[in-house]
Write a protein that holds these residues in place. Structure first.
Motif, PDB file in Angstrom:
ATOM      1  N   GLN A 172     -45.417  -7.377 -17.646  1.00 52.01           N
ATOM      2  CA  GLN A 172     -43.382  -7.779 -17.015  1.00 52.01           C
ATOM      3  C   GLN A 172     -42.125  -7.067 -17.635  1.00 52.01           C
ATOM      4  O   GLN A 172     -40.992  -7.285 -16.913  1.00 52.01           O
ATOM      5  CB  GLN A 172     -43.633  -9.594 -16.428  1.00 52.01           C
ATOM      6  N   ARG A 173     -41.818  -7.967 -19.265  1.00 58.25           N
ATOM      7  CA  ARG A 173     -41.059  -8.179 -19.918  1.00 58.25           C
ATOM      8  C   ARG A 173     -40.455  -5.815 -19.846  1.00 58.25           C
ATOM      9  O   ARG A 173     -39.615  -6.165 -19.928  1.00 58.25           O
ATOM     10  CB  ARG A 173     -40.683  -7.832 -21.305  1.00 58.25           C
ATOM     11  N   LYS A 174     -41.531  -5.243 -20.218  1.00 60.79           N
ATOM     12  CA  LYS A 174     -41.548  -3.701 -19.878  1.00 60.79           C
ATOM     13  C   LYS A 174     -40.947  -3.394 -18.564  1.00 60.79           C
ATOM     14  O   LYS A 174     -40.112  -2.233 -18.435  1.00 60.79           O
ATOM     15  CB  LYS A 174     -42.532  -3.169 -20.098  1.00 60.79           C
ATOM     16  N   ALA A 175     -41.121  -3.631 -17.545  1.00 63.91           N
ATOM     17  CA  ALA A 175     -40.783  -3.478 -15.637  1.00 63.91           C
ATOM     18  C   ALA A 175     -38.617  -4.390 -16.264  1.00 63.91           C
ATOM     19  O   ALA A 175     -38.103  -3.097 -15.665  1.00 63.91           O
ATOM     20  CB  ALA A 175     -41.685  -4.407 -15.035  1.00 63.91           C
ATOM     21  N   GLU A 176     -38.611  -5.763 -16.753  1.00 61.76           N
ATOM     22  CA  GLU A 176     -37.891  -5.988 -16.244  1.00 61.76           C
ATOM     23  C   GLU A 176     -36.645  -4.955 -17.511  1.00 61.76           C
ATOM     24  O   GLU A 176     -35.101  -4.219 -16.900  1.00 61.76           O
ATOM     25  CB  GLU A 176     -36.985  -7.013 -17.498  1.00 61.76           C
ATOM     26  N   ALA A 177     -36.925  -4.341 -19.003  1.00 63.77           N
ATOM     27  CA  ALA A 177     -36.115  -3.605 -19.819  1.00 63.77           C
ATOM     28  C   ALA A 177     -35.937  -2.195 -19.105  1.00 63.77           C
ATOM     29  O   ALA A 177     -35.125  -1.649 -19.616  1.00 63.77           O
ATOM     30  CB  ALA A 177     -36.795  -3.558 -21.080  1.00 63.77           C
ATOM     31  N   LYS A 178     -36.927  -1.813 -17.969  1.00 67.64           N
ATOM     32  CA  LYS A 178     -37.013  -0.451 -17.216  1.00 67.64           C
ATOM     33  C   LYS A 178     -35.678   0.252 -16.956  1.00 67.64           C
ATOM     34  O   LYS A 178     -34.711  -1.056 -16.045  1.00 67.64           O
ATOM     35  CB  LYS A 178     -37.713   0.234 -16.663  1.00 67.64           C
ATOM     36  N   PRO A 179     -34.214   0.913 -17.084  1.00 69.00           N
ATOM     37  CA  PRO A 179     -32.969   0.917 -16.341  1.00 69.00           C
ATOM     38  C   PRO A 179     -33.465   1.439 -15.177  1.00 69.00           C
ATOM     39  O   PRO A 179     -34.436   2.230 -15.029  1.00 69.00           O
ATOM     40  CB  PRO A 179     -32.240   1.808 -17.579  1.00 69.00           C
ATOM     41  N   GLU A 180     -32.400   0.949 -14.348  1.00 60.61           N
ATOM     42  CA  GLU A 180     -31.995   1.756 -13.005  1.00 60.61           C
ATOM     43  C   GLU A 180     -31.936   2.651 -13.022  1.00 60.61           C
ATOM     44  O   GLU A 180     -31.271   3.337 -13.306  1.00 60.61           O
ATOM     45  CB  GLU A 180     -31.595   0.320 -12.071  1.00 60.61           C
ATOM     46  N   PRO A 181     -32.113   3.869 -12.297  1.00 56.98           N
ATOM     47  CA  PRO A 181     -32.302   4.413 -12.381  1.00 56.98           C
ATOM     48  C   PRO A 181     -30.799   5.356 -11.806  1.00 56.98           C
ATOM     49  O   PRO A 181     -30.115   4.448 -11.016  1.00 56.98           O
ATOM     50  CB  PRO A 181     -32.463   6.247 -11.595  1.00 56.98           C
ATOM     51  N   MET A 182     -30.012   6.529 -12.350  1.00 57.22           N
ATOM     52  CA  MET A 182     -28.580   6.684 -11.836  1.00 57.22           C
ATOM     53  C   MET A 182     -27.806   6.958 -10.455  1.00 57.22           C
ATOM     54  O   MET A 182     -29.011   8.180 -11.048  1.00 57.22           O
ATOM     55  CB  MET A 182     -27.619   6.018 -12.979  1.00 57.22           C
ATOM     56  N   SER A 183     -27.059   7.113  -9.733  1.00 57.36           N
ATOM     57  CA  SER A 183     -26.657   7.741  -9.088  1.00 57.36           C
ATOM     58  C   SER A 183     -25.919   9.306  -9.449  1.00 57.36           C
ATOM     59  O   SER A 183     -25.170   9.374 -10.692  1.00 57.36           O
ATOM     60  CB  SER A 183     -25.795   7.409  -8.023  1.00 57.36           C
ATOM     61  N   ALA A 184     -25.310  10.628  -9.482  1.00 61.82           N
ATOM     62  CA  ALA A 184     -24.918  11.251  -9.089  1.00 61.82           C
ATOM     63  C   ALA A 184     -23.188  10.659 -10.220  1.00 61.82           C
ATOM     64  O   ALA A 184     -22.748  11.042 -10.830  1.00 61.82           O
ATOM     65  CB  ALA A 184     -24.966  12.329  -8.491  1.00 61.82           C
ATOM     66  N   TYR A 185     -23.473   9.885  -8.865  1.00 64.86           N
ATOM     67  CA  TYR A 185     -21.327   9.367  -9.247  1.00 64.86           C
ATOM     68  C   TYR A 185     -21.433   8.070 -10.506  1.00 64.86           C
ATOM     69  O   TYR A 185     -20.768   8.388 -11.144  1.00 64.86           O
ATOM     70  CB  TYR A 185     -21.399   8.576  -8.193  1.00 64.86           C
ATOM     71  N   GLU A 186     -23.054   7.523 -11.225  1.00 65.35           N
ATOM     72  CA  GLU A 186     -22.531   6.471 -11.353  1.00 65.35           C
ATOM     73  C   GLU A 186     -22.315   7.524 -13.062  1.00 65.35           C
ATOM     74  O   GLU A 186     -21.826   6.993 -14.195  1.00 65.35           O
ATOM     75  CB  GLU A 186     -23.518   5.704 -11.920  1.00 65.35           C
ATOM     76  N   ALA A 187     -23.842   8.311 -12.950  1.00 58.57           N
ATOM     77  CA  ALA A 187     -23.353   9.368 -14.407  1.00 58.57           C
ATOM     78  C   ALA A 187     -22.496   9.488 -14.783  1.00 58.57           C
ATOM     79  O   ALA A 187     -22.205   9.676 -15.886  1.00 58.57           O
ATOM     80  CB  ALA A 187     -24.995  10.443 -13.576  1.00 58.57           C
ATOM     81  N   ILE A 188     -21.596  10.307 -13.386  1.00 65.12           N
ATOM     82  CA  ILE A 188     -19.986  11.176 -13.956  1.00 65.12           C
ATOM     83  C   ILE A 188     -19.404   9.762 -14.509  1.00 65.12           C
ATOM     84  O   ILE A 188     -18.377  10.265 -15.459  1.00 65.12           O
ATOM     85  CB  ILE A 188     -20.124  11.829 -12.813  1.00 65.12           C
ATOM     86  N   ARG A 189     -19.824   9.216 -13.874  1.00 61.60           N
ATOM     87  CA  ARG A 189     -18.344   8.289 -13.591  1.00 61.60           C
ATOM     88  C   ARG A 189     -18.967   7.589 -15.318  1.00 61.60           C
ATOM     89  O   ARG A 189     -17.770   7.124 -16.180  1.00 61.60           O
ATOM     90  CB  ARG A 189     -18.830   6.880 -12.940  1.00 61.60           C
TER      91      ARG A 189
END
Length: 94
Positions: A41-58
């Protein structure tokens, strides 16, 4: 339900799990299962959500302190390029 034999656990780790099981009133197996569940559960909660291209550029612009007008201009260029390529047939790859 299936079994999951775990081999080569150190004596210290087995002792720690056994002591935790005794404190909580669980069996050794139940305590180990609970510890695994909590760790997953801790590992799943710590996993970052994938970023969209817009979020990565920003994020790249924010790290360079270039935001607002600069990012708007770049994103307009990206969107224009995307629209230009939209529906274009794939090149033949041989």
């Amino acid at each position: 339900m299936g079994d999951l034999p775990i081999r080569n656990i150190s004596d210290a780790m087995k002792r720690d799990i056994a002591e935790a099981a005794q404190r909580s009133g669980n069996s050794l197996s139940d305590e180990a299962e609970e510890l695994l569940r909590e760790a997953l559960q801790r590992k799943a909660e710590a996993k970052p959500e994938p970023m969209s291209a817009y979020e990565a550029i920003r994020a790249a612009f924010v790290s360079e302190n270039a935001v607002d007008d600069e990012i708007v201009a770049v994103m307009k260029e990206v969107e224009a390029a995307r629209k230009k390529d939209f529906g274009r047939p794939f090149e033949d790859i041989e």
